[in-house]
Design an enzyme around this catalytic site. Sequence first.
Site, PDB file in Angstrom:
ATOM      1  N   ASN A 150       0.797  -1.085  -0.145  1.00 40.87           N
ATOM      2  CA  ASN A 150       0.000   0.051   0.122  1.00 40.87           C
ATOM      3  C   ASN A 150       0.840   1.261  -0.025  1.00 40.87           C
ATOM      4  O   ASN A 150       0.329   2.342  -0.690  1.00 40.87           O
ATOM      5  CB  ASN A 150      -1.051  -0.104   1.227  1.00 40.87           C
ATOM      6  CG  ASN A 150      -0.379  -0.060   2.473  1.00 40.87           C
ATOM      7  OD1 ASN A 150       0.763  -0.689   2.523  1.00 40.87           O
ATOM      8  ND2 ASN A 150      -0.754   0.359   3.441  1.00 40.87           N
ATOM      9  N   GLU A 248       3.501  -3.928  12.573  1.00 38.03           N
ATOM     10  CA  GLU A 248       2.580  -2.760  12.475  1.00 38.03           C
ATOM     11  C   GLU A 248       1.522  -3.598  11.614  1.00 38.03           C
ATOM     12  O   GLU A 248       1.882  -3.926  10.327  1.00 38.03           O
ATOM     13  CB  GLU A 248       3.289  -1.694  11.783  1.00 38.03           C
ATOM     14  CG  GLU A 248       2.588  -0.427  11.771  1.00 38.03           C
ATOM     15  CD  GLU A 248       1.415  -0.316  10.800  1.00 38.03           C
ATOM     16  OE1 GLU A 248       0.275  -0.995  10.944  1.00 38.03           O
ATOM     17  OE2 GLU A 248       1.715   0.061   9.714  1.00 38.03           O
ATOM     18  N   CYS A 282      -3.057   1.911   6.581  1.00 37.88           N
ATOM     19  CA  CYS A 282      -3.566   1.377   7.863  1.00 37.88           C
ATOM     20  C   CYS A 282      -4.128   2.404   8.919  1.00 37.88           C
ATOM     21  O   CYS A 282      -4.728   1.953   9.828  1.00 37.88           O
ATOM     22  CB  CYS A 282      -2.155   0.822   8.516  1.00 37.88           C
ATOM     23  SG  CYS A 282      -0.773   1.835   8.444  1.00 37.88           S
ATOM     24  N   GLU A 456       7.940   2.650  14.752  1.00 41.15           N
ATOM     25  CA  GLU A 456       8.684   3.154  13.537  1.00 41.15           C
ATOM     26  C   GLU A 456       8.848   4.576  13.414  1.00 41.15           C
ATOM     27  O   GLU A 456       7.546   5.155  13.773  1.00 41.15           O
ATOM     28  CB  GLU A 456       8.196   2.723  12.348  1.00 41.15           C
ATOM     29  CG  GLU A 456       8.307   1.120  12.293  1.00 41.15           C
ATOM     30  CD  GLU A 456       8.229   0.620  10.780  1.00 41.15           C
ATOM     31  OE1 GLU A 456       6.635   0.445  10.326  1.00 41.15           O
ATOM     32  OE2 GLU A 456       9.006   0.162  10.284  1.00 41.15           O
TER      33      GLU A 456
HETATM   34  P1  NAD Z   1      -2.003 -10.822   3.158  1.00 40.37           P
HETATM   35  O1  NAD Z   1      -2.386 -11.032   4.655  1.00 40.37           O
HETATM   36  O2  NAD Z   1      -1.897 -12.097   2.470  1.00 40.37           O
HETATM   37  O3  NAD Z   1      -0.783 -10.108   3.108  1.00 40.37           O
HETATM   38  C1  NAD Z   1      -0.314  -8.939   3.764  1.00 40.37           C
HETATM   39  C2  NAD Z   1       0.972  -8.546   3.597  1.00 40.37           C
HETATM   40  O4  NAD Z   1       2.196  -9.527   4.247  1.00 40.37           O
HETATM   41  C3  NAD Z   1       1.622  -8.600   2.061  1.00 40.37           C
HETATM   42  O5  NAD Z   1       2.373  -7.512   1.984  1.00 40.37           O
HETATM   43  C4  NAD Z   1       2.174  -9.837   1.854  1.00 40.37           C
HETATM   44  O6  NAD Z   1       3.059  -9.950   0.784  1.00 40.37           O
HETATM   45  C5  NAD Z   1       2.784 -10.221   3.298  1.00 40.37           C
HETATM   46  N1  NAD Z   1       2.894 -11.522   3.578  1.00 40.37           N
HETATM   47  C6  NAD Z   1       1.892 -12.419   3.605  1.00 40.37           C
HETATM   48  N2  NAD Z   1       2.230 -13.662   3.925  1.00 40.37           N
HETATM   49  C7  NAD Z   1       3.673 -13.573   4.391  1.00 40.37           C
HETATM   50  C8  NAD Z   1       4.642 -14.225   5.114  1.00 40.37           C
HETATM   51  N3  NAD Z   1       4.298 -15.534   5.416  1.00 40.37           N
HETATM   52  N4  NAD Z   1       5.880 -13.698   5.571  1.00 40.37           N
HETATM   53  C9  NAD Z   1       5.780 -12.463   4.994  1.00 40.37           C
HETATM   54  N5  NAD Z   1       5.125 -11.586   4.583  1.00 40.37           N
HETATM   55  C10 NAD Z   1       3.942 -12.068   4.322  1.00 40.37           C
HETATM   56  O7  NAD Z   1      -3.055  -9.837   2.560  1.00 40.37           O
HETATM   57  P2  NAD Z   1      -3.454  -8.973   1.586  1.00 40.37           P
HETATM   58  O8  NAD Z   1      -4.561  -9.257   0.730  1.00 40.37           O
HETATM   59  O9  NAD Z   1      -2.001  -8.485   0.816  1.00 40.37           O
HETATM   60  O10 NAD Z   1      -3.641  -7.579   2.129  1.00 40.37           O
HETATM   61  C11 NAD Z   1      -4.767  -7.898   3.310  1.00 40.37           C
HETATM   62  C12 NAD Z   1      -4.861  -7.273   4.299  1.00 40.37           C
HETATM   63  O11 NAD Z   1      -3.740  -7.004   4.713  1.00 40.37           O
HETATM   64  C13 NAD Z   1      -5.540  -5.843   4.182  1.00 40.37           C
HETATM   65  O12 NAD Z   1      -7.046  -5.809   4.562  1.00 40.37           O
HETATM   66  C14 NAD Z   1      -5.077  -5.316   5.371  1.00 40.37           C
HETATM   67  O13 NAD Z   1      -6.068  -5.199   6.646  1.00 40.37           O
HETATM   68  C15 NAD Z   1      -3.743  -5.716   5.589  1.00 40.37           C
HETATM   69  N6  NAD Z   1      -2.503  -4.762   5.397  1.00 40.37           N
HETATM   70  C16 NAD Z   1      -2.228  -3.982   6.238  1.00 40.37           C
HETATM   71  C17 NAD Z   1      -1.095  -3.092   5.886  1.00 40.37           C
HETATM   72  C18 NAD Z   1      -0.597  -2.220   6.868  1.00 40.37           C
HETATM   73  O14 NAD Z   1      -0.019  -1.107   6.397  1.00 40.37           O
HETATM   74  N7  NAD Z   1      -0.537  -2.369   8.156  1.00 40.37           N
HETATM   75  C19 NAD Z   1      -0.474  -3.145   4.575  1.00 40.37           C
HETATM   76  C20 NAD Z   1      -0.905  -4.032   3.666  1.00 40.37           C
HETATM   77  C21 NAD Z   1      -2.120  -5.143   3.938  1.00 40.37           C
END
Ligand code: NAD
Length: 474
Positions: A150, A248, A282, A456
Amino acid sequence: MYPAIQFLIDGTWRDGVGDAEPVLNPATGASLGDCPMATAQVLDEALAAAEAAFKSWRKTAAIDRARIMGKASDLLRERADRVAEVLTLEQGKPIGEARTEVIYAADVIEWYAEECKRTYGRIVPGRVPGTRQLVMQEPVGVVAAFSPWNFPALTPIRKIAGAIAAGCSIIIKPSEETPGTCVEMARCFVEAGLPDGVLNVVFGQPAFVSEHLMKSDTVRKISFTGSVPVGKLLMRQAADTLKRTTLELGGHAPVIVFDDVDVEKTVQSLVAGKFRNGGQVCVSPTRFYIQQDIYEPFAARFAELASAWKVGPGIDPESQMGPLANPRRVDAMEDFVRDAREAGGKLLTGGSKLGNQGFFFQPTVIKDLPDTCKLMTDEPFGPIAPIVPFRTFDEVIERANALPFGLASYAFTRSLQTSQAVSDAIEAGMMGINTLAISTPETPFGGVKYSGHGREGGIEGLEAYMNLKFVASA
Ligand code: NAD
């Protein structure tokens, strides 16, 4: 225009040899290029490079670390237009927002560069005359970092800049969906003269990469930004080798609007805040609690402004909101809308996909929904604003604190007394009173409860990469 995506290992840019996955332009759905997937051998090489580089980087004087980081920050600022274009192509946000993010990333590097000269430690008076007691700060070691899609500039740079300013080496795995921005930023560090192996960039299957790095004793600290389930998984994995963690994990920020505000001014700032980056933020304002007397006019005006919000490709400077970053977000928005309507919510505007290419979704406003429906309990991470009424201070605080998250929170009021009371009562890592601007390079950013732990930014963001050593001498 879109860069070739390569790994950076031990100061050398390397092509992948095996699997690769396409990087999609969310405005069209078309491929921009391929992102290579790391093998175990690539990850082992990154670990060896980071381990070797740490030995000398930890001994490099802070003033010299700061000089290199300062140059990297200048290079990034000079290249802001180009890097912003890469960011918009791969992530979708409007080009103006992308440029602001890149400049912010340059500011973060600059701030950590300055601050690393001030990791003073402290002197504690001894109990016996003639003795010395020192508390020293030392870099924690090799860091593994995982950043999401994001904010492809800001989320990696907070980790990279904090770690290398502290004297750590780092292996970062940015999101495979938005790899180009981090590649461009890493080039700035290499060209600024960062020694080989201090910064390593890898991509791959996230679970494979993280599992491999997490089981290594070489890595002493991890930093992750992303979802709650992945954060929990990484924390469990970190336990086996007792790595320190900064997590985070997003939130579901309450916005409490009391009835003494200037409604027009407040709605204008909240609409702009809500639809920034398509709500994929977020700290996005996401649960709108509006005091009863101003509820109807507030909701109506919010919907009016939202329906006029200009949605289009981020590369078009006229667009106020771009596409969502990936098709998963569009599916999730449809699900949120369906659930909210079934629960009795009234759709005031939006609610559907837009166009027949790319991942566009309408700015959406729903009111009168129950606190139990999905939109009020799960982080929407998209352009939907749920608006509900409240009557009393105590009632709204209880509802705002009812979720397990605690990242950002906001309140709008003209009363000093109310603003002090609300900031005392809210369970969150950050609170904005009459503002949504809660993130700066010099202030701590992070959450409580399921939103994670550690910070952070700010001096806390540097301390996150340092261990304390107590030295007593007689
Ligand atoms: P997701 O849970 O699959 O992934 C979230 C993030 O984690 C992605 O960047 C992904 O590459 C990474 N990831 C996934 N599995 C991992 C692992 N085993 N080890 C390390 N990194 C891993 O979901 P998504 O579809 O990418 O995003 C969905 C939800 O994630 C969103 O609805 C939001 O709630 C959350 N999100 C939060 C932030 C934030 O800034 N806190 C950013 C992106 C997504």
